[in-house]
Design an enzyme around this catalytic site. Sequence first.
Site, PDB file in Angstrom:
ATOM      1  N   ASP A 242       2.679  -5.449  -5.258  1.00 55.48           N
ATOM      2  CA  ASP A 242       2.867  -5.341  -3.820  1.00 55.48           C
ATOM      3  C   ASP A 242       3.609  -6.615  -3.391  1.00 55.48           C
ATOM      4  O   ASP A 242       3.743  -7.569  -4.169  1.00 55.48           O
ATOM      5  CB  ASP A 242       1.536  -5.181  -3.075  1.00 55.48           C
ATOM      6  CG  ASP A 242       1.751  -4.586  -1.668  1.00 55.48           C
ATOM      7  OD1 ASP A 242       2.880  -4.688  -1.131  1.00 55.48           O
ATOM      8  OD2 ASP A 242       0.788  -4.040  -1.092  1.00 55.48           O
TER       9      ASP A 242
HETATM   10  C1  NOJ Z   1       3.214  -4.329   1.753  1.00 51.37           C
HETATM   11  C2  NOJ Z   1       2.541  -3.000   1.735  1.00 51.37           C
HETATM   12  O1  NOJ Z   1       1.191  -3.160   1.337  1.00 51.37           O
HETATM   13  C3  NOJ Z   1       3.226  -1.997   0.821  1.00 51.37           C
HETATM   14  O2  NOJ Z   1       2.607  -0.749   0.959  1.00 51.37           O
HETATM   15  C4  NOJ Z   1       4.680  -1.915   1.146  1.00 51.37           C
HETATM   16  O3  NOJ Z   1       5.325  -0.960   0.335  1.00 51.37           O
HETATM   17  C5  NOJ Z   1       5.299  -3.309   0.971  1.00 51.37           C
HETATM   18  N1  NOJ Z   1       4.643  -4.240   1.876  1.00 51.37           N
HETATM   19  C6  NOJ Z   1       6.790  -3.319   1.232  1.00 51.37           C
HETATM   20  O4  NOJ Z   1       7.019  -3.169   2.588  1.00 51.37           O
END
Ligand code: NOJ
Length: 825
Positions: A318
């Site tokens: 993530d």
């Molecule tokens: C953090 C989020 O938890 C995730 O779901 C997302 O894809 C990424 N940011 C990118 O924006």
Amino acid sequence: MHPLAPIISILILGLRSASQEAPGAATTAPSTETAAPSTETIVTVPISQYSFSAFPLPSQTPVAGVSPLSDPREPPPVGSSLIPDFAHAWAGAYQEAKNKIANFTLDEKVSVGTGVGWMAGRCVGNTPPIGVNGSKFPGLCLEDSPLGIRFADFVTAFPTGINTAATWNRKLIRRRGLFMGREHVGKGVNVALGPMMNIGRVAQGGRNWEGFGADPFLAGEAAYETILGMQEGGVQACAKHLINNEQEHFRTQESSDVDDRTQHEIYAHPFLRSIMAGVASIMCSYNLINGTYACENDKIMNDIIKREFGFQGYIMSDWAATHSTISVITGLDMTMPGDITFQSGTTYFGANLTAYVQNNTIPAARLDDLATRIIAGWYFVHQDAGDYPTTNFDAFNPANEETNEHVDVQEDHYKVVREIGAASTVLLKNTNGALPLKKPRSIVLVGSDAGPGKVGPNEFADQGGVDGILAMGWGSGTANFTYLISPLEAIQRRARDDRTSVSWILDDFDTDRAGNMAIGRSAALVFISSDSGEDYITVDGNEGDRKNLTAWHSGDDLVQAVAAQNNNTIVVVHSVGPLILEPWIDHPNVTAVLWAGVPGQEAGNSITDVLYGDWNPSGRLPYTIAKQASDYSAHLILGGQPTDILSIPYTEGLNVDYRYFDAFNITPRFEFGFGLSYTNFTYNKLHIAEVGGQASTDADLEESWAAGNATPIAQGSSTAIWLHRPLYNVTFEVENTGPVWGGDIPQLYLNMPPSAGEPPSILKGFTNVEILPGDKKTVGITLSRYDLSFWDTVAQGWRRPNGTIGVTIGTSSRDARLKGNITIA
Ligand code: NOJ
């Protein structure tokens, strides 16, 4: 203009005409007995937007129950009991990837897994081109979200994950996935960052609406169909967030402490189904699991996902969830967006990874493995085709005309948005024949959720603010609305046909006036809402997670004020998750309640279709609605200091949501799986039979399982075909005994013998069936050995319970209609 624009528009035209030629292209199902049922309203046409190079696949010995030579671009049809076996497609993709990296330098291999950094490319995540101008590999564009394309124009804002799950309709789920996949491809995205499959363990969880509800089986089926659809569309899907990211508060500083059995049976199951669908990538989560960060968790990434489940694709972090270079050893393949903290200019991969390989801290073979996995994902869905669209939007610079080509990828996807919006709406209460509306003389619409926002529809960054109709939550799981239809607009259009007098009050707080305006109307429709999202945005004191389960904007007062003046008060709820409805649910003047969730850009049309009976409600709750918040088995853990790691013990174990209510005899207001219809269904003639005639190459494993041994799951095959192939076929008859056409969702729950240590009732199957009034249909649900097993933590395998297994067919988790037994000899 983009060089591919003519090709894209020709193709879009081609697809459009194919859809238009489809028979029965109505958007909603008929509600009269004369019309033919039609959920097949949008025809799926094979994408020909770009050609793709077929790679030779090794020959395969046919295995019973397996879809031969499965290719992600040609998945088995919805409802087929064939299990896709992607092993051969992966083998081909691996071979191509290995050939490709054979002439990569060490630095180039490292670059394959190292994102370029936050806001340093056109997409929310980007890997760099390799070789001069990408001559060796073009690099990847990774873009949110699970419901469409974030930060782009001329896209569709699809229904949320939670609404998709509430349809319990595999065809619709697959089709949404396919259309999202095509849109991503049209914008030149390689990896779409969804679906999201964390479990709605805590009713207040801020991101629950991005996912598929509180039950692992339902979430698993929704993940499976979504991924098959997305990858058929040509984009690489990303199953997220691995794992136990079930609350927003302290999400980067909390340890979800989960026992091995609960992990396998509840939280890991949707990831297993994703891998069975051939998902190309997985995103590890922000939190820790049992004390170790998800993105450096060897047990989760290497042992469960790659070894046990046989995952062939790659695991990305993530955003800024990577904590070390050594994470590569524990299973991490790609760091996103690349920098340690956003725009820090530092990375755990890049030069650090190169140095670790050079000094043998990380074996060179492991670096080859991660580069191979990533590039194989690209080959796997055939993105190596020379004419794969290049990225034609710029997520962080939408006003730059040089980097935004404004490619319109919407096609006619609004039709499936509208249909899913209607098919996900759950009818919770309907007395005095209040619904469907029958050309009412006069109606009043009450509440801000009925109308358009004062500004809109994209005036809050990442939808972090609620103003007018609520159609999605907030955060990275969003998309821009190209348009947003409110109930007021859609109902007015209907009122013109019906010659109904319409008035409205969109002020949530002028309850006196709302009550007065309701006097004398044939029906008063009160719209209430509740919102949530990701932790980086706080709305009205809700820091991502909801601070309570009460309707926003004094919704309860509004309902009560209106119900005090009008004996046909109909409540519509747009909500990200459960609300406590006790203040008014039993009020005799509240004649009907429709649970509309967060349905996407066609919100107004979808609810109008249901209100007027153009769609007979068939949605079912994907979670329990309790009588009080404290009735749920798990709650947010709050507090903590900036340097703390907050422990979140998953002490309820398997007793998530309805399983807990059943185990402890707590009466919910509306149970998991509940939903009414404008017609009635009866069930008869339950028959359970073993599926015979399957020549198996794994007879010894099957016999061992039947003898009561835990399976040696560590064979490294996600599909483990013999474990997942249908073993029993459960059939029964469903009859429509009511006055109108309707769709029903029969549900199958298992009641394991006490020795298994399972909750009283667990969902293990469902199907959907559309029936004309007076007609009946025989439906079938299959059960595999896996479905009939529990996870034996000592033996580390799937084991059947000893004793008789009860099989319940019901209309919800609590409304049993037929009962049978399975005894495995
Ligand atoms: C953090 C989020 O938890 C995730 O779901 C997302 O894809 C990424 N940011 C990118 O924006």
